[in-house]
Motif scaffolding. Structure first.
Motif, PDB file in Angstrom:
ATOM      1  N   LEU A 139      -6.071   6.986  20.072  1.00  0.00           N
ATOM      2  CA  LEU A 139      -5.478   7.404  18.813  1.00  0.00           C
ATOM      3  C   LEU A 139      -5.692   6.265  17.828  1.00  0.00           C
ATOM      4  CD1 LEU A 139      -2.081   8.873  20.091  1.00  0.00           C
ATOM      5  CD2 LEU A 139      -4.203  10.103  19.641  1.00  0.00           C
ATOM      6  N   HIS A 140      -5.667   6.566  16.562  1.00  0.00           N
ATOM      7  CA  HIS A 140      -5.939   5.534  15.561  1.00  0.00           C
ATOM      8  C   HIS A 140      -4.762   5.410  14.604  1.00  0.00           C
ATOM      9  CE1 HIS A 140      -7.671   3.722  11.853  1.00  0.00           C
ATOM     10  NE2 HIS A 140      -8.287   2.981  12.751  1.00  0.00           N
ATOM     11  N   LEU A 141      -4.440   4.175  14.259  1.00  0.00           N
ATOM     12  CA  LEU A 141      -3.372   3.912  13.301  1.00  0.00           C
ATOM     13  C   LEU A 141      -3.778   2.745  12.416  1.00  0.00           C
ATOM     14  CD1 LEU A 141      -0.430   4.357  12.282  1.00  0.00           C
ATOM     15  CD2 LEU A 141       0.302   2.726  14.038  1.00  0.00           C
ATOM     16  N   ALA A 142      -3.759   2.957  11.130  1.00  0.00           N
ATOM     17  CA  ALA A 142      -4.037   1.885  10.168  1.00  0.00           C
ATOM     18  C   ALA A 142      -2.710   1.425   9.580  1.00  0.00           C
ATOM     19  CB  ALA A 142      -4.970   2.378   9.066  1.00  0.00           C
ATOM     20  N   ILE A 143      -2.448   0.131   9.694  1.00  0.00           N
ATOM     21  CA  ILE A 143      -1.228  -0.431   9.111  1.00  0.00           C
ATOM     22  C   ILE A 143      -1.630  -1.433   8.044  1.00  0.00           C
ATOM     23  CG2 ILE A 143       0.885  -1.741   9.511  1.00  0.00           C
ATOM     24  CD1 ILE A 143       0.981  -0.757  12.315  1.00  0.00           C
ATOM     25  N   ASP A 144      -1.164  -1.208   6.833  1.00  0.00           N
ATOM     26  CA  ASP A 144      -1.416  -2.129   5.729  1.00  0.00           C
ATOM     27  C   ASP A 144      -0.120  -2.875   5.429  1.00  0.00           C
ATOM     28  OD1 ASP A 144      -2.665  -3.483   3.702  1.00  0.00           O
ATOM     29  OD2 ASP A 144      -3.470  -1.692   2.728  1.00  0.00           O
ATOM     30  N   PHE A 145      -0.165  -3.749   4.425  1.00  0.00           N
ATOM     31  CA  PHE A 145       1.064  -4.408   4.016  1.00  0.00           C
ATOM     32  C   PHE A 145       2.075  -3.345   3.582  1.00  0.00           C
ATOM     33  CE2 PHE A 145      -2.058  -7.868   3.214  1.00  0.00           C
ATOM     34  CZ  PHE A 145      -1.508  -8.799   4.089  1.00  0.00           C
ATOM     35  N   PRO A 146       3.343  -3.550   3.852  1.00  0.00           N
ATOM     36  CA  PRO A 146       4.336  -2.513   3.555  1.00  0.00           C
ATOM     37  C   PRO A 146       4.581  -2.359   2.060  1.00  0.00           C
ATOM     38  CG  PRO A 146       5.419  -4.528   4.267  1.00  0.00           C
ATOM     39  CD  PRO A 146       3.945  -4.752   4.442  1.00  0.00           C
ATOM     40  N   THR A 147       5.149  -1.228   1.698  1.00  0.00           N
ATOM     41  CA  THR A 147       5.602  -1.055   0.330  1.00  0.00           C
ATOM     42  C   THR A 147       6.718  -2.054   0.046  1.00  0.00           C
ATOM     43  OG1 THR A 147       7.295   0.544   0.968  1.00  0.00           O
ATOM     44  CG2 THR A 147       5.097   1.411   0.428  1.00  0.00           C
ATOM     45  N   LYS A 148       7.005  -2.248  -1.227  1.00  0.00           N
ATOM     46  CA  LYS A 148       8.075  -3.176  -1.597  1.00  0.00           C
ATOM     47  C   LYS A 148       9.398  -2.749  -0.970  1.00  0.00           C
ATOM     48  CE  LYS A 148      10.657  -5.058  -5.516  1.00  0.00           C
ATOM     49  NZ  LYS A 148      10.815  -5.087  -6.999  1.00  0.00           N
ATOM     50  N   GLU A 149       9.674  -1.463  -0.991  1.00  0.00           N
ATOM     51  CA  GLU A 149      10.941  -0.958  -0.455  1.00  0.00           C
ATOM     52  C   GLU A 149      11.050  -1.222   1.045  1.00  0.00           C
ATOM     53  OE1 GLU A 149      10.053   0.622  -4.249  1.00  0.00           O
ATOM     54  OE2 GLU A 149       8.870   0.748  -2.409  1.00  0.00           O
TER      55      GLU A 149
ATOM     56  N   VAL B 227      12.021 -12.524  -3.691  1.00  0.00           N
ATOM     57  CA  VAL B 227      10.993 -13.008  -2.766  1.00  0.00           C
ATOM     58  C   VAL B 227       9.956 -11.914  -2.501  1.00  0.00           C
ATOM     59  CG1 VAL B 227      10.573 -13.699  -0.381  1.00  0.00           C
ATOM     60  CG2 VAL B 227      12.419 -14.763  -1.670  1.00  0.00           C
ATOM     61  N   VAL B 228      10.425 -10.710  -2.211  1.00  0.00           N
ATOM     62  CA  VAL B 228       9.509  -9.605  -1.917  1.00  0.00           C
ATOM     63  C   VAL B 228       8.646  -9.286  -3.139  1.00  0.00           C
ATOM     64  CG1 VAL B 228       9.400  -7.134  -1.401  1.00  0.00           C
ATOM     65  CG2 VAL B 228      10.935  -8.617  -0.095  1.00  0.00           C
ATOM     66  N   THR B 229       9.238  -9.331  -4.317  1.00  0.00           N
ATOM     67  CA  THR B 229       8.473  -9.085  -5.543  1.00  0.00           C
ATOM     68  C   THR B 229       7.391 -10.141  -5.731  1.00  0.00           C
ATOM     69  OG1 THR B 229      10.374  -8.023  -6.616  1.00  0.00           O
ATOM     70  CG2 THR B 229       8.626  -8.856  -8.056  1.00  0.00           C
ATOM     71  N   ALA B 230       7.750 -11.413  -5.517  1.00  0.00           N
ATOM     72  CA  ALA B 230       6.788 -12.503  -5.675  1.00  0.00           C
ATOM     73  C   ALA B 230       5.661 -12.398  -4.648  1.00  0.00           C
ATOM     74  CB  ALA B 230       7.498 -13.849  -5.547  1.00  0.00           C
ATOM     75  N   VAL B 231       6.001 -12.047  -3.412  1.00  0.00           N
ATOM     76  CA  VAL B 231       4.981 -11.907  -2.370  1.00  0.00           C
ATOM     77  C   VAL B 231       4.022 -10.772  -2.712  1.00  0.00           C
ATOM     78  CG1 VAL B 231       4.597 -11.242   0.037  1.00  0.00           C
ATOM     79  CG2 VAL B 231       6.335 -12.951  -0.517  1.00  0.00           C
ATOM     80  N   GLY B 232       4.556  -9.679  -3.252  1.00  0.00           N
ATOM     81  CA  GLY B 232       3.699  -8.574  -3.665  1.00  0.00           C
ATOM     82  C   GLY B 232       2.710  -9.002  -4.733  1.00  0.00           C
ATOM     83  N   LYS B 233       3.151  -9.848  -5.663  1.00  0.00           N
ATOM     84  CA  LYS B 233       2.253 -10.347  -6.706  1.00  0.00           C
ATOM     85  C   LYS B 233       1.206 -11.295  -6.123  1.00  0.00           C
ATOM     86  CE  LYS B 233       5.625  -9.849 -10.447  1.00  0.00           C
ATOM     87  NZ  LYS B 233       6.464 -10.540 -11.456  1.00  0.00           N
ATOM     88  N   LEU B 234       1.596 -12.088  -5.143  1.00  0.00           N
ATOM     89  CA  LEU B 234       0.631 -12.976  -4.490  1.00  0.00           C
ATOM     90  C   LEU B 234      -0.456 -12.168  -3.780  1.00  0.00           C
ATOM     91  CD1 LEU B 234       3.043 -15.658  -2.972  1.00  0.00           C
ATOM     92  CD2 LEU B 234       1.362 -16.035  -4.782  1.00  0.00           C
ATOM     93  N   ARG B 235      -0.055 -11.088  -3.119  1.00  0.00           N
ATOM     94  CA  ARG B 235      -1.032 -10.263  -2.403  1.00  0.00           C
ATOM     95  C   ARG B 235      -2.013  -9.580  -3.356  1.00  0.00           C
ATOM     96  NH1 ARG B 235       3.604  -7.734   1.389  1.00  0.00           N
ATOM     97  NH2 ARG B 235       3.729  -9.400   2.954  1.00  0.00           N
ATOM     98  N   ALA B 236      -1.582  -9.393  -4.598  1.00  0.00           N
ATOM     99  CA  ALA B 236      -2.473  -8.756  -5.576  1.00  0.00           C
ATOM    100  C   ALA B 236      -3.532  -9.721  -6.104  1.00  0.00           C
ATOM    101  CB  ALA B 236      -1.642  -8.199  -6.730  1.00  0.00           C
ATOM    102  N   MET B 237      -3.345 -11.028  -5.855  1.00  0.00           N
ATOM    103  CA  MET B 237      -4.336 -12.017  -6.262  1.00  0.00           C
ATOM    104  C   MET B 237      -5.492 -12.031  -5.260  1.00  0.00           C
ATOM    105  SD  MET B 237      -1.915 -15.258  -7.303  1.00  0.00           S
ATOM    106  CE  MET B 237      -0.618 -15.118  -8.530  1.00  0.00           C
ATOM    107  N   GLU B 238      -6.616 -12.552  -5.698  1.00  0.00           N
ATOM    108  CA  GLU B 238      -7.770 -12.671  -4.811  1.00  0.00           C
ATOM    109  C   GLU B 238      -7.653 -13.981  -4.019  1.00  0.00           C
ATOM    110  OE1 GLU B 238     -11.415 -12.227  -6.899  1.00  0.00           O
ATOM    111  OE2 GLU B 238     -10.954 -10.212  -7.615  1.00  0.00           O
ATOM    112  N   LEU B 239      -6.886 -13.906  -2.942  1.00  0.00           N
ATOM    113  CA  LEU B 239      -6.615 -15.085  -2.126  1.00  0.00           C
ATOM    114  C   LEU B 239      -7.460 -15.072  -0.866  1.00  0.00           C
ATOM    115  CD1 LEU B 239      -2.700 -15.093  -2.318  1.00  0.00           C
ATOM    116  CD2 LEU B 239      -4.300 -16.349  -3.775  1.00  0.00           C
ATOM    117  N   LYS B 240      -7.654 -16.247  -0.292  1.00  0.00           N
ATOM    118  CA  LYS B 240      -8.386 -16.343   0.970  1.00  0.00           C
ATOM    119  C   LYS B 240      -7.599 -15.665   2.084  1.00  0.00           C
ATOM    120  CE  LYS B 240     -10.818 -19.642   3.937  1.00  0.00           C
ATOM    121  NZ  LYS B 240     -11.216 -21.064   4.120  1.00  0.00           N
ATOM    122  N   LYS B 241      -6.274 -15.837   2.080  1.00  0.00           N
ATOM    123  CA  LYS B 241      -5.415 -15.161   3.061  1.00  0.00           C
ATOM    124  C   LYS B 241      -4.116 -14.745   2.386  1.00  0.00           C
ATOM    125  CE  LYS B 241      -2.982 -15.540   7.443  1.00  0.00           C
ATOM    126  NZ  LYS B 241      -1.755 -14.940   6.849  1.00  0.00           N
TER     127      LYS B 241
END
Length: 305
Positions: free
Chosen positions: A206-216, A237-251
Protein backbone atom coordinates in the motif's frame (compact mmCIF):
# COMPACT_ATOMS: atom_id res chain seq x y z
CA UNK A 1 -2.79 -9.25 23.44
CA UNK A 2 -2.59 -7.73 19.95
CA UNK A 3 -5.99 -6.58 18.70
CA UNK A 4 -6.75 -5.74 15.08
CA UNK A 5 -8.29 -2.41 14.12
CA UNK A 6 -12.04 -2.74 13.68
CA UNK A 7 -12.55 0.39 11.57
CA UNK A 8 -10.83 3.52 10.31
CA UNK A 9 -12.24 5.42 13.29
CA UNK A 10 -10.90 2.77 15.66
CA UNK A 11 -7.45 3.07 14.07
CA UNK A 12 -7.60 6.85 14.42
CA UNK A 13 -8.68 6.71 18.07
CA UNK A 14 -6.03 4.15 19.03
CA UNK A 15 -3.24 6.04 17.27
CA UNK A 16 -4.32 9.23 19.03
CA UNK A 17 -4.38 7.39 22.35
CA UNK A 18 -0.64 6.63 22.02
CA UNK A 19 0.19 10.24 21.12
CA UNK A 20 0.13 10.16 17.31
CA UNK A 21 -2.34 12.51 15.61
CA UNK A 22 -3.21 10.93 12.26
CA UNK A 23 -4.89 12.52 9.29
CA UNK A 24 -7.81 10.63 7.71
CA UNK A 25 -5.58 9.12 4.97
CA UNK A 26 -3.10 7.90 7.58
CA UNK A 27 -5.85 6.28 9.67
CA UNK A 28 -7.32 4.67 6.56
CA UNK A 29 -4.00 3.14 5.52
CA UNK A 30 -3.33 1.95 9.08
CA UNK A 31 -6.69 0.14 9.11
CA UNK A 32 -6.26 -1.38 5.65
CA UNK A 33 -2.65 -2.56 6.10
CA UNK A 34 -3.66 -4.30 9.32
CA UNK A 35 -6.75 -6.01 7.96
CA UNK A 36 -5.29 -6.85 4.54
CA UNK A 37 -1.98 -7.93 6.10
CA UNK A 38 -0.12 -5.93 3.46
CA UNK A 39 3.02 -3.83 3.90
CA UNK A 40 2.81 -0.07 3.51
CA UNK A 41 5.40 2.15 1.85
CA UNK A 42 5.43 5.65 3.33
CA UNK A 43 7.18 8.35 1.32
CA UNK A 44 7.82 11.98 2.20
CA UNK A 45 10.46 14.45 3.35
CA UNK A 46 12.53 13.78 6.46
CA UNK A 47 10.91 14.66 9.74
CA UNK A 48 7.22 14.39 8.89
CA UNK A 49 6.49 11.43 11.19
CA UNK A 50 7.05 8.36 9.00
CA UNK A 51 9.14 6.47 11.57
CA UNK A 52 6.92 7.73 14.37
CA UNK A 53 3.93 6.21 12.56
CA UNK A 54 5.51 2.75 12.82
CA UNK A 55 6.19 3.21 16.53
CA UNK A 56 2.64 4.40 17.14
CA UNK A 57 1.20 1.57 15.05
CA UNK A 58 3.07 -1.01 17.12
CA UNK A 59 1.78 0.53 20.35
CA UNK A 60 -1.77 0.87 19.07
CA UNK A 61 -1.85 -2.77 17.94
CA UNK A 62 -0.06 -4.07 21.03
CA UNK A 63 2.82 -5.46 18.98
CA UNK A 64 6.59 -5.41 19.43
CA UNK A 65 8.43 -3.03 17.09
CA UNK A 66 11.43 -4.52 15.26
CA UNK A 67 13.47 -1.96 13.31
CA UNK A 68 15.87 -2.37 10.42
CA UNK A 69 17.76 0.84 9.65
CA UNK A 70 18.84 0.82 6.01
CA UNK A 71 22.10 2.25 4.68
CA UNK A 72 24.27 1.98 1.60
CA UNK A 73 25.97 -1.41 1.50
CA UNK A 74 23.40 -3.16 3.72
CA UNK A 75 23.38 -6.85 2.83
CA UNK A 76 21.32 -9.91 3.63
CA UNK A 77 23.62 -10.98 6.46
CA UNK A 78 22.97 -7.80 8.43
CA UNK A 79 19.24 -7.77 7.67
CA UNK A 80 18.34 -11.46 7.72
CA UNK A 81 20.69 -13.72 9.67
CA UNK A 82 24.26 -14.69 10.44
CA UNK A 83 25.76 -17.98 11.54
CA UNK A 84 27.38 -17.90 14.97
CA UNK A 85 30.72 -19.30 13.86
CA UNK A 86 32.30 -18.94 17.31
CA UNK A 87 29.52 -21.03 18.81
CA UNK A 88 29.87 -23.61 16.04
CA UNK A 89 33.62 -23.83 16.75
CA UNK A 90 32.99 -24.23 20.47
CA UNK A 91 30.59 -27.10 19.83
CA UNK A 92 33.12 -28.67 17.48
CA UNK A 93 35.74 -28.60 20.25
CA UNK A 94 33.31 -29.97 22.83
CA UNK A 95 32.27 -32.77 20.48
CA UNK A 96 35.73 -33.61 19.14
CA UNK A 97 35.63 -37.12 20.62
CA UNK A 98 32.33 -37.80 18.84
CA UNK A 99 33.78 -36.37 15.65
CA UNK A 100 36.73 -38.72 16.04
CA UNK A 101 34.34 -41.66 16.36
CA UNK A 102 32.47 -40.46 13.28
CA UNK A 103 35.66 -40.40 11.24
CA UNK A 104 36.86 -43.77 12.53
CA UNK A 105 37.11 -46.32 9.75
CA UNK A 106 37.08 -43.81 6.92
CA UNK A 107 39.80 -44.98 4.54
CA UNK A 108 39.67 -42.17 1.98
CA UNK A 109 39.21 -38.42 1.98
CA UNK A 110 35.98 -38.89 0.05
CA UNK A 111 34.56 -41.16 2.74
CA UNK A 112 35.59 -38.71 5.47
CA UNK A 113 34.03 -35.80 3.58
CA UNK A 114 30.77 -37.73 3.10
CA UNK A 115 30.56 -38.47 6.81
CA UNK A 116 31.14 -34.83 7.73
CA UNK A 117 28.56 -33.70 5.15
CA UNK A 118 26.01 -36.07 6.65
CA UNK A 119 26.28 -34.13 9.91
CA UNK A 120 25.88 -30.68 8.37
CA UNK A 121 22.36 -30.39 9.79
CA UNK A 122 23.79 -30.50 13.30
CA UNK A 123 25.99 -27.45 12.86
CA UNK A 124 23.74 -25.57 10.44
CA UNK A 125 20.57 -25.58 12.49
CA UNK A 126 18.54 -22.88 14.23
CA UNK A 127 20.59 -23.30 17.40
CA UNK A 128 23.51 -21.61 15.61
CA UNK A 129 21.43 -19.07 13.70
CA UNK A 130 21.66 -15.44 14.81
CA UNK A 131 18.48 -13.76 13.55
CA UNK A 132 18.67 -10.17 12.35
CA UNK A 133 15.56 -7.91 12.14
CA UNK A 134 13.83 -9.51 9.13
CA UNK A 135 14.23 -13.11 10.28
CA UNK A 136 13.44 -12.08 13.85
CA UNK A 137 10.14 -10.60 12.70
CA UNK A 138 9.23 -13.79 10.83
CA UNK A 139 10.19 -16.22 13.59
CA UNK A 140 8.74 -14.19 16.46
CA UNK A 141 6.14 -16.13 18.44
CA UNK A 142 4.38 -12.85 19.20
CA UNK A 143 2.90 -10.62 16.45
CA UNK A 144 5.15 -7.66 15.65
CA UNK A 145 5.59 -4.60 13.46
CA UNK A 146 8.66 -4.64 11.21
CA UNK A 147 9.97 -1.17 10.37
CA UNK A 148 12.29 -1.06 7.34
CA UNK A 149 13.47 2.51 7.75
CA UNK A 150 14.81 4.60 4.86
CA UNK A 151 14.71 1.82 2.28
CA UNK A 152 15.82 4.37 -0.34
CA UNK A 153 19.29 4.41 1.28
CA UNK A 154 19.81 0.69 0.60
CA UNK A 155 21.11 -0.63 -2.72
CA UNK A 156 18.68 -1.83 -5.42
CA UNK A 157 20.02 -5.38 -4.91
CA UNK A 158 18.84 -5.35 -1.31
CA UNK A 159 15.50 -3.95 -2.39
CA UNK A 160 15.15 -6.90 -4.79
CA UNK A 161 15.92 -9.33 -1.95
CA UNK A 162 13.00 -7.89 0.02
CA UNK A 163 10.47 -8.92 -2.61
CA UNK A 164 10.26 -12.51 -1.32
CA UNK A 165 9.69 -11.28 2.22
CA UNK A 166 6.97 -8.81 1.20
CA UNK A 167 5.19 -11.15 -1.21
CA UNK A 168 5.33 -14.44 0.71
CA UNK A 169 6.07 -13.49 4.34
CA UNK A 170 8.93 -15.96 4.08
CA UNK A 171 12.68 -16.10 3.50
CA UNK A 172 14.96 -18.80 2.15
CA UNK A 173 17.99 -19.85 4.17
CA UNK A 174 20.05 -22.15 1.90
CA UNK A 175 21.10 -24.47 4.72
CA UNK A 176 17.59 -24.72 6.24
CA UNK A 177 15.17 -24.11 3.38
CA UNK A 178 12.22 -21.71 3.36
CA UNK A 179 11.19 -20.21 6.68
CA UNK A 180 7.61 -18.94 6.76
CA UNK A 181 6.29 -16.36 9.20
CA UNK A 182 4.92 -17.79 12.42
CA UNK A 183 2.88 -14.62 12.83
CA UNK A 184 2.49 -12.33 9.82
CA UNK A 185 4.23 -9.06 10.74
CA UNK A 186 2.80 -5.67 9.89
CA UNK A 187 5.53 -4.15 7.70
CA UNK A 188 6.19 -0.42 7.37
CA UNK A 189 8.77 0.78 4.84
CA UNK A 190 9.80 4.45 4.84
CA UNK A 191 11.52 6.48 2.13
CA UNK A 192 12.81 10.05 1.99
CA UNK A 193 12.82 9.84 -1.82
CA UNK A 194 16.63 9.80 -2.04
CA UNK A 195 16.20 7.54 -5.07
CA UNK A 196 13.35 6.05 -7.09
CA UNK A 197 12.15 2.71 -5.77
CA UNK A 198 11.30 -0.17 -8.11
CA UNK A 199 7.81 -0.79 -9.43
CA UNK A 200 8.06 -4.38 -8.17
CA UNK A 201 8.49 -3.14 -4.59
CA UNK A 202 5.69 -0.61 -4.90
CA UNK A 203 3.28 -3.21 -6.29
CA UNK A 204 3.63 -5.27 -3.13
CA UNK A 205 2.78 -2.37 -0.84
CA UNK A 206 0.00 0.00 0.00
CA UNK A 207 1.24 3.53 -0.55
CA UNK A 208 1.06 6.55 1.72
CA UNK A 209 2.55 9.98 1.09
CA UNK A 210 3.08 12.11 4.18
CA UNK A 211 4.02 15.76 3.76
CA UNK A 212 4.54 18.44 6.37
CA UNK A 213 1.31 18.88 8.33
CA UNK A 214 -1.13 21.71 7.96
CA UNK A 215 -0.78 24.55 10.43
CA UNK A 216 -3.81 23.31 12.36
CA UNK A 217 -2.52 19.76 12.65
CA UNK A 218 0.99 20.83 13.63
CA UNK A 219 -0.44 23.15 16.26
CA UNK A 220 -2.48 20.23 17.63
CA UNK A 221 0.69 18.10 17.74
CA UNK A 222 2.56 20.80 19.67
CA UNK A 223 -0.29 21.24 22.12
CA UNK A 224 -0.61 17.49 22.63
CA UNK A 225 3.11 16.82 23.06
CA UNK A 226 3.92 20.02 24.98
CA UNK A 227 0.81 20.98 26.98
CA UNK A 228 2.85 23.43 29.10
CA UNK A 229 3.47 25.65 26.04
CA UNK A 230 0.92 28.46 25.86
CA UNK A 231 -1.51 28.62 22.97
CA UNK A 232 -0.08 31.97 21.87
CA UNK A 233 3.54 30.80 21.85
CA UNK A 234 2.67 27.50 20.15
CA UNK A 235 0.77 29.39 17.45
CA UNK A 236 3.68 31.81 16.90
CA UNK A 237 6.21 28.96 16.62
CA UNK A 238 4.09 26.94 14.19
CA UNK A 239 3.45 30.04 12.07
CA UNK A 240 7.17 30.86 11.94
CA UNK A 241 8.09 27.27 11.04
CA UNK A 242 5.55 27.32 8.22
CA UNK A 243 7.19 30.46 6.83
CA UNK A 244 10.63 28.85 7.09
CA UNK A 245 9.42 25.83 5.12
CA UNK A 246 8.19 28.15 2.38
CA UNK A 247 11.75 29.42 1.88
CA UNK A 248 14.17 27.67 -0.45
CA UNK A 249 16.23 26.02 2.27
CA UNK A 250 18.70 23.17 2.09
CA UNK A 251 16.69 21.35 4.78
CA UNK A 252 13.25 22.45 5.89
CA UNK A 253 12.57 22.12 9.63
CA UNK A 254 10.86 18.93 10.75
CA UNK A 255 8.06 18.48 13.25
CA UNK A 256 10.59 17.35 15.87
CA UNK A 257 12.47 20.62 15.38
CA UNK A 258 9.24 22.56 15.85
CA UNK A 259 8.82 20.75 19.17
CA UNK A 260 12.45 21.40 20.17
CA UNK A 261 12.08 25.11 19.39
CA UNK A 262 8.89 25.47 21.39
CA UNK A 263 10.40 23.61 24.34
CA UNK A 264 13.55 25.75 24.25
CA UNK A 265 11.54 28.98 24.17
CA UNK A 266 9.66 27.90 27.29
CA UNK A 267 12.98 27.26 29.05
CA UNK A 268 14.04 30.77 28.02
CA UNK A 269 10.86 32.10 29.67
CA UNK A 270 9.56 33.43 26.36
CA UNK A 271 5.85 34.03 25.90
CA UNK A 272 6.11 35.45 22.37
CA UNK A 273 8.50 35.56 19.42
CA UNK A 274 10.60 38.63 18.74
CA UNK A 275 13.16 39.19 15.96
CA UNK A 276 16.01 39.10 18.49
CA UNK A 277 14.78 35.87 20.09
CA UNK A 278 14.33 34.21 16.71
CA UNK A 279 17.87 35.22 15.69
CA UNK A 280 19.28 33.72 18.91
CA UNK A 281 17.45 30.39 18.55
CA UNK A 282 17.29 29.73 14.80
CA UNK A 283 20.07 27.15 15.14
CA UNK A 284 17.57 24.93 16.96
CA UNK A 285 15.38 24.79 13.88
CA UNK A 286 17.80 25.14 10.96
CA UNK A 287 20.90 22.94 10.80
CA UNK A 288 22.77 24.57 7.91
CA UNK A 289 24.52 27.93 8.25
CA UNK A 290 23.33 29.05 4.81
CA UNK A 291 19.72 28.41 5.86
CA UNK A 292 20.22 30.35 9.09
CA UNK A 293 21.62 33.36 7.23
CA UNK A 294 18.76 33.27 4.73
CA UNK A 295 16.21 33.22 7.55
CA UNK A 296 17.92 36.04 9.44
CA UNK A 297 17.36 38.27 6.44
CA UNK A 298 13.61 38.05 7.15
CA UNK A 299 13.38 38.08 10.95
CA UNK A 300 10.51 40.55 11.11
CA UNK A 301 8.49 38.55 8.61
CA UNK A 302 8.93 35.38 10.69
CA UNK A 303 7.48 37.01 13.77
CA UNK A 304 4.39 38.46 12.11
CA UNK A 305 1.05 36.65 12.68
Amino acid sequence: MPTAFTSVDDASARLEAVGYLPSKPISTVAFLMDRLEKPVLIEGPAGVGKTEFARALAQALGRELIRLQCYEGLDEAKALYEWEYAKQLLYTQLLKDKIGELMSGATTLEQAADRVAASDSIFFSERFLLPRPILKSLTSEQPCVLLIDEIDKADPEFEAFLLEVLADNAVTVPELGTIKARQIPRVVLTSNNARELSDALKRRCLHLAIDFPTKERELAIVRRRLPHVSQALANAVVTAVGKLRAMELKKAPSISETLDWAQALVLLNADALSPDLVAQTLNLVLKHEGDVEKAKANLHGLTQP
